[in-house]
Design an enzyme around this catalytic site. Structure first.
Site, PDB file in Angstrom:
ATOM      1  N   GLU A  39      -6.437   6.753  -1.069  1.00 18.90           N
ATOM      2  CA  GLU A  39      -6.338   5.558  -0.237  1.00 18.90           C
ATOM      3  C   GLU A  39      -6.941   4.354  -0.942  1.00 18.90           C
ATOM      4  O   GLU A  39      -6.395   3.246  -0.885  1.00 18.90           O
ATOM      5  CB  GLU A  39      -7.032   5.794   1.112  1.00 18.90           C
ATOM      6  CG  GLU A  39      -6.328   6.786   2.018  1.00 18.90           C
ATOM      7  CD  GLU A  39      -4.894   6.395   2.294  1.00 18.90           C
ATOM      8  OE1 GLU A  39      -4.622   5.204   2.591  1.00 18.90           O
ATOM      9  OE2 GLU A  39      -4.019   7.284   2.202  1.00 18.90           O
ATOM     10  N   HIS A  42       1.508   4.167  -2.959  1.00 21.58           N
ATOM     11  CA  HIS A  42       1.412   5.621  -2.792  1.00 21.58           C
ATOM     12  C   HIS A  42       2.570   6.317  -3.497  1.00 21.58           C
ATOM     13  O   HIS A  42       2.385   7.322  -4.201  1.00 21.58           O
ATOM     14  CB  HIS A  42       1.454   5.983  -1.302  1.00 21.58           C
ATOM     15  CG  HIS A  42       0.117   6.018  -0.631  1.00 21.58           C
ATOM     16  ND1 HIS A  42      -0.973   6.685  -1.164  1.00 21.58           N
ATOM     17  CD2 HIS A  42      -0.307   5.496   0.556  1.00 21.58           C
ATOM     18  CE1 HIS A  42      -2.003   6.552  -0.340  1.00 21.58           C
ATOM     19  NE2 HIS A  42      -1.633   5.835   0.700  1.00 21.58           N
ATOM     20  N   HIS A  80       0.838  -1.204   0.000  1.00 19.35           N
ATOM     21  CA  HIS A  80       0.000   0.000   0.000  1.00 19.35           C
ATOM     22  C   HIS A  80       0.871   1.252   0.000  1.00 19.35           C
ATOM     23  O   HIS A  80       0.630   2.191  -0.768  1.00 19.35           O
ATOM     24  CB  HIS A  80      -0.904  -0.027   1.235  1.00 19.35           C
ATOM     25  CG  HIS A  80      -1.700   1.210   1.454  1.00 19.35           C
ATOM     26  ND1 HIS A  80      -3.022   1.337   1.066  1.00 19.35           N
ATOM     27  CD2 HIS A  80      -1.372   2.403   2.045  1.00 19.35           C
ATOM     28  CE1 HIS A  80      -3.459   2.533   1.401  1.00 19.35           C
ATOM     29  NE2 HIS A  80      -2.477   3.205   2.000  1.00 19.35           N
ATOM     30  N   GLU A  81       1.894   1.275   0.846  1.00 21.41           N
ATOM     31  CA  GLU A  81       2.763   2.450   0.932  1.00 21.41           C
ATOM     32  C   GLU A  81       3.604   2.616  -0.328  1.00 21.41           C
ATOM     33  O   GLU A  81       3.802   3.737  -0.814  1.00 21.41           O
ATOM     34  CB  GLU A  81       3.656   2.354   2.176  1.00 21.41           C
ATOM     35  CG  GLU A  81       2.912   2.249   3.494  1.00 21.41           C
ATOM     36  CD  GLU A  81       1.908   3.371   3.709  1.00 21.41           C
ATOM     37  OE1 GLU A  81       2.077   4.456   3.130  1.00 21.41           O
ATOM     38  OE2 GLU A  81       0.939   3.160   4.473  1.00 21.41           O
TER      39      GLU A  81
END
Length: 291
Positions: free
Chosen positions: A223, A148, A144-145
């Site tokens: 997100e 980003h 997820h990071e």
């Protein structure tokens, strides 16, 4: 309500500081003495709107390390650190970005990514997250990071913040000028004064609240994209679903205000409109619907 106030205050602080500095340098006096020239006002607004946002982005990595006490893993000293670095390296290669710095910080479950450049960013995880999740779930959070970073979310949010800040500064002064003109008794020889300054300040706060809503909405959308990005990097969506479900049963650790929007969870009780993160249930549903 306290957290909402702090969020709004943080977004307004940089604009207000820049406004005061430029006012002390005579920018406001120049604008009002020339009848508030809209072209000049727009340049003034762009400077105020973007300077703080860009500066914050450029110093985001060192500030994140300092404010969280994050320890960058330069030479792994444990099996966990070796696994973290190797996992981020694999995910970064799949995402087509440069290897970020990997860090650990003491705190309740959370993780974040920050940095001005996608090939030299920072990914940090808390000890609370490492201790409360399985390796598969931590890998999903790391995905997820990394997503980003690959999506350029830090730069995108800076640009969005800069644009809305610009309009806040511009519209607040136009509104302040109109109010001051309306209240003036000498319309022919009117020169904005203290009434313009007060009205502009009040409108900047009002419009700033509206700007916070816009920025929060964009943050929630990124997100969803990062969740989907993690599923693509791992080749399956279930680990990210499991990670979100796990986080839903925990209280995410609060991050410093300048990093709150960067965490895997915001750890706050903000109302839905001001929250930088969607509810965990909505994120899980969005992933379940992902093809």
């Amino acid at each position: 309500m306290t957290r909402i106030f702090l969020l709004i205050a943080t977004n307004l602080a940089v604009m207000l500081v820049m406004t005061v500095v430029l006012s002390l340098l005579g920018a406001n006096r120049f604008l009002t003495a020339n009848g508030l020239n809209l072209g000049t006002l727009m340049v003034f607004s762009l400077v105020v709107g973007f300077t703080g946002s860009i500066f914050s982005l450029l110093i985001s990595k060192p500030m994140a390390k300092w404010s969280t006490g994050a320890h960058v893993i330069e030479q792994p000293s444990s099996s966990t650190e070796v696994w973290l670095v190797n996992t981020v390296q694999v995910l970064s290669q799949r995402a087509g970005i440069g290897m970020p710095e990997v860090a650990i910080y003491n705190g309740e479950p959370n993780a974040f990514a920050t940095g001005a450049f996608r090939d030299s960013a920072l990914v940090a995880v808390s000890t609370g997250l490492l201790n409360s999740m399985t390796k598969e779930e931590v890998e999903a959070v790391l995905g997820h990071e990394v997503a980003h970073i690959a999506n350029g979310d830090m730069v995108t949010m800076t640009l969005i913040q800069g644009v809305v800040n610009t309009f806040v500064v511009f519209l607040s002064r136009v509104a302040g000028y109109l109010v001051d003109s309306f209240l003036s008794k000498d319309e022919e020889n009117h020169r904005p004064g203290i009434g313009f300054e007060i009205a502009s300040f009040i409108f900047q706060i009002i419009f700033g609240i509206g700007a916070s809503l816009i920025v929060a909405w964009f943050s929630r959308q990124r997100e969803f994209r990062a969740d989907a990005g993690s599923a693509r990097l791992l080749g399956q969506k279930q680990p990210m679903i499991n990670a979100l479900a796990r986080l839903g049963g925990l209280q995410p650790g609060a991050l410093p205000s300048d990093l709150a929007a960067s965490g895997i969870g915001d750890g706050s009780q903000l109302s839905a409109m001001f929250s930088t993160h969607p509810p965990m249930e909505e994120r899980i549903i969005a992933l379940q619907r992902l093809n």
